[in-house]
Design a protein around this motif. Sequence first.
Motif, short mmCIF file in Angstrom:
data_model
loop_
_atom_site.label_atom_id
_atom_site.label_comp_id
_atom_site.label_asym_id
_atom_site.label_seq_id
_atom_site.Cartn_x
_atom_site.Cartn_y
_atom_site.Cartn_z
N ILE A 125 8.59 17.43 2.65
CA ILE A 125 8.00 16.33 3.07
C ILE A 125 8.64 15.18 2.07
O ILE A 125 8.08 14.86 1.11
CB ILE A 125 6.39 16.39 2.92
N TYR A 126 9.57 14.42 2.60
CA TYR A 126 10.38 13.52 1.82
C TYR A 126 9.60 12.13 1.72
O TYR A 126 8.99 11.68 2.80
CB TYR A 126 11.80 13.11 2.29
N GLY A 127 9.71 11.61 0.65
CA GLY A 127 9.26 10.13 0.43
C GLY A 127 10.48 9.27 0.21
O GLY A 127 11.63 9.64 0.66
N ARG A 128 10.32 8.09 -0.36
CA ARG A 128 11.68 7.44 -0.90
C ARG A 128 11.13 6.42 -1.75
O ARG A 128 10.03 6.04 -2.04
CB ARG A 128 12.18 6.63 0.57
N HIS A 133 12.13 -6.80 -5.22
CA HIS A 133 12.75 -7.97 -5.29
C HIS A 133 13.39 -8.26 -6.48
O HIS A 133 14.19 -9.30 -6.44
CB HIS A 133 11.55 -9.35 -4.92
N GLY A 134 12.95 -7.90 -7.56
CA GLY A 134 13.41 -8.19 -8.75
C GLY A 134 14.10 -6.93 -9.34
O GLY A 134 13.62 -5.75 -9.07
N PRO A 135 14.82 -6.81 -10.51
CA PRO A 135 15.03 -5.49 -11.31
C PRO A 135 14.03 -4.97 -11.87
O PRO A 135 14.19 -3.85 -12.12
CB PRO A 135 16.13 -6.26 -12.21
N GLY A 136 12.99 -5.32 -12.18
CA GLY A 136 11.81 -4.75 -12.93
C GLY A 136 10.70 -4.16 -11.94
O GLY A 136 9.66 -3.77 -12.16
N SER A 137 11.12 -4.29 -10.63
CA SER A 137 10.16 -3.69 -9.75
C SER A 137 10.76 -2.42 -8.76
O SER A 137 11.71 -2.19 -8.66
CB SER A 137 9.61 -4.69 -8.77
N ARG A 138 9.75 -1.57 -8.64
CA ARG A 138 10.16 -0.26 -7.98
C ARG A 138 9.08 0.25 -6.90
O ARG A 138 7.92 -0.19 -7.18
CB ARG A 138 10.42 0.93 -8.58
N ILE A 139 9.37 0.38 -5.76
CA ILE A 139 8.47 0.80 -4.55
C ILE A 139 8.53 2.14 -4.30
O ILE A 139 9.72 2.67 -3.95
CB ILE A 139 8.59 0.00 -3.29
N PHE A 140 7.79 2.84 -4.35
CA PHE A 140 7.43 4.28 -3.95
C PHE A 140 6.75 4.67 -2.76
O PHE A 140 5.45 4.05 -2.74
CB PHE A 140 6.86 5.16 -5.13
N VAL A 476 0.69 7.90 4.82
CA VAL A 476 1.91 7.19 3.91
C VAL A 476 0.94 6.58 2.60
O VAL A 476 0.07 5.72 3.05
CB VAL A 476 2.70 6.21 4.68
N LYS A 477 1.41 6.77 1.77
CA LYS A 477 1.04 5.86 0.31
C LYS A 477 2.14 5.21 -0.15
O LYS A 477 3.23 5.72 -0.32
CB LYS A 477 0.20 7.03 -0.61
N TYR A 478 1.97 3.88 -0.60
CA TYR A 478 3.00 3.00 -1.00
C TYR A 478 2.47 2.62 -2.37
O TYR A 478 1.18 2.30 -2.63
CB TYR A 478 3.41 1.79 -0.29
#
Length: 483
Positions: A125-128, A133-140, A476-478
């Motif tokens: 069950i793959y996420g990504r 927008h910036g180098p200091g942000s990640r979206i899971f 889906v959870k972001y």
Amino acid sequence: MSTFDLPVPHQLLLGGTWTDAAGKATFVVTDPATETPVAEVAAATEADVAAAVESATRGFGIWRATNAWERSRVLRRTAELIRDRVEQIALVMTTEQGKPLAESRAETLATADQYDWYADEARRIYGRIVDGHGPGSRIFVRHEPKGVVAAFSTWNFPALLASRKIAPALAAGCAVIVVPAQETPLTTLMIVQALLDAGLPGETIQTLTGSATMMSPLLIAAPAVTKVSLTGSVPVGQAIMRAAAESLTEVSLELGGHAPVLVFADADIEAAARLCVGAKFRNAGQVCASPSRFFVQEPAADEFTRHFVAATRDLRIGDGRDPATNVGPLTNARRLSAAEHLVADAEAIGASVAYGGRRPDGFPAGHYYSPTVLTGVPDTATIMVDEPFAPVAPIGTFSTLEDALRKANSTEFGLAGYVFTRDLNTAFAASDGIEAGMVAVNHMAIATAEAPFGGVKKSGFGREGGTEGILDYTHVKYVSVAL
């Protein structure tokens, strides 16, 4: 009361324990071949429904915290146990449902495939991860189990249809409350026993046998039930959706079909006819994805009909426990009456009976109806409009591809379609043009664990099987992280 020499569950499964219904209420399961009682089964009450929801809520907490590798192990072991018990399960299925033993064995093995397939999908069950927008942000982005699932299955495939819901739901980490059809609860209960024997925590799955009409509103209204999955008729699906609208409970529906078969003149006509007969009269025609409207290009119509009738004559009607039987009884008296009505209606407006068209001789009891072939059937006949679910095959003709697609798409259903041709361009044009969730070209084996099963239009929505099947049991959870 039971006619079986082997142990067969006949109670409710609540909190990991097989138990009688509150007040000891029961109902009787009947053998469609003899119309005699088979077993007495617990009939759930409102109190039992409440207990199932409470237990499943606890079970969800346990199972969602179980790692995917362990969930996979339990599902794999379930598949092994079902294969080990194929003869016992098949005998119970044939006795309560009516289909020949060979078909019951095949269904049982296909059921094991569901657990095998989702044993793998549980670990995939793959996420990504997405750069922000910036180098200091990640979206899971990740998929999480929906919660407690209410699974309603019907009687024509009592092992497979229930397992198409149970296997992906458990693989995703959900808990399940299973409500099998009253005609065929015993087979489903044997599958659930295999899950328990494979190590599934008892509270993760509950079974409620009895009146689905009473239970469905209660389950849908329960706040802990976050997903409902149904295989059934269009009217039942509409009732489920109306109830779910009140609680905003998510629903997936598989509501049957009326599958067209387009046989083009360049096809291998004899081979196509024999394949069509085998698929049409499987399970006495009680198959949602069954080929049920046969349209043959005019130059090949007579040849196809001749081979179709010849292959139908070769079928042997009888008790499904007889190894020589090809076509068993219909599962209940309603289906027998419906088959008689379909033939009478078609004849009344000009169709001809090329073979069958009546109850067979030599069966003083049982819901038997002869495999029947109709020709010259008007498009307005009931059998061309309503899902037949009977061993009655109407054969019509078409002239061009456009004519074939117009006829194929003329109903409110869109589950499956079939095409026979040797021409690759025709194969793609026809399969693209048929309004259905599934199309098979030059074969009839359309249902398999690794492919998504489901339809469009009034055949419902959602998919069972394949990689897609597990996603219906997740949300889906972001998560956004500032580093």
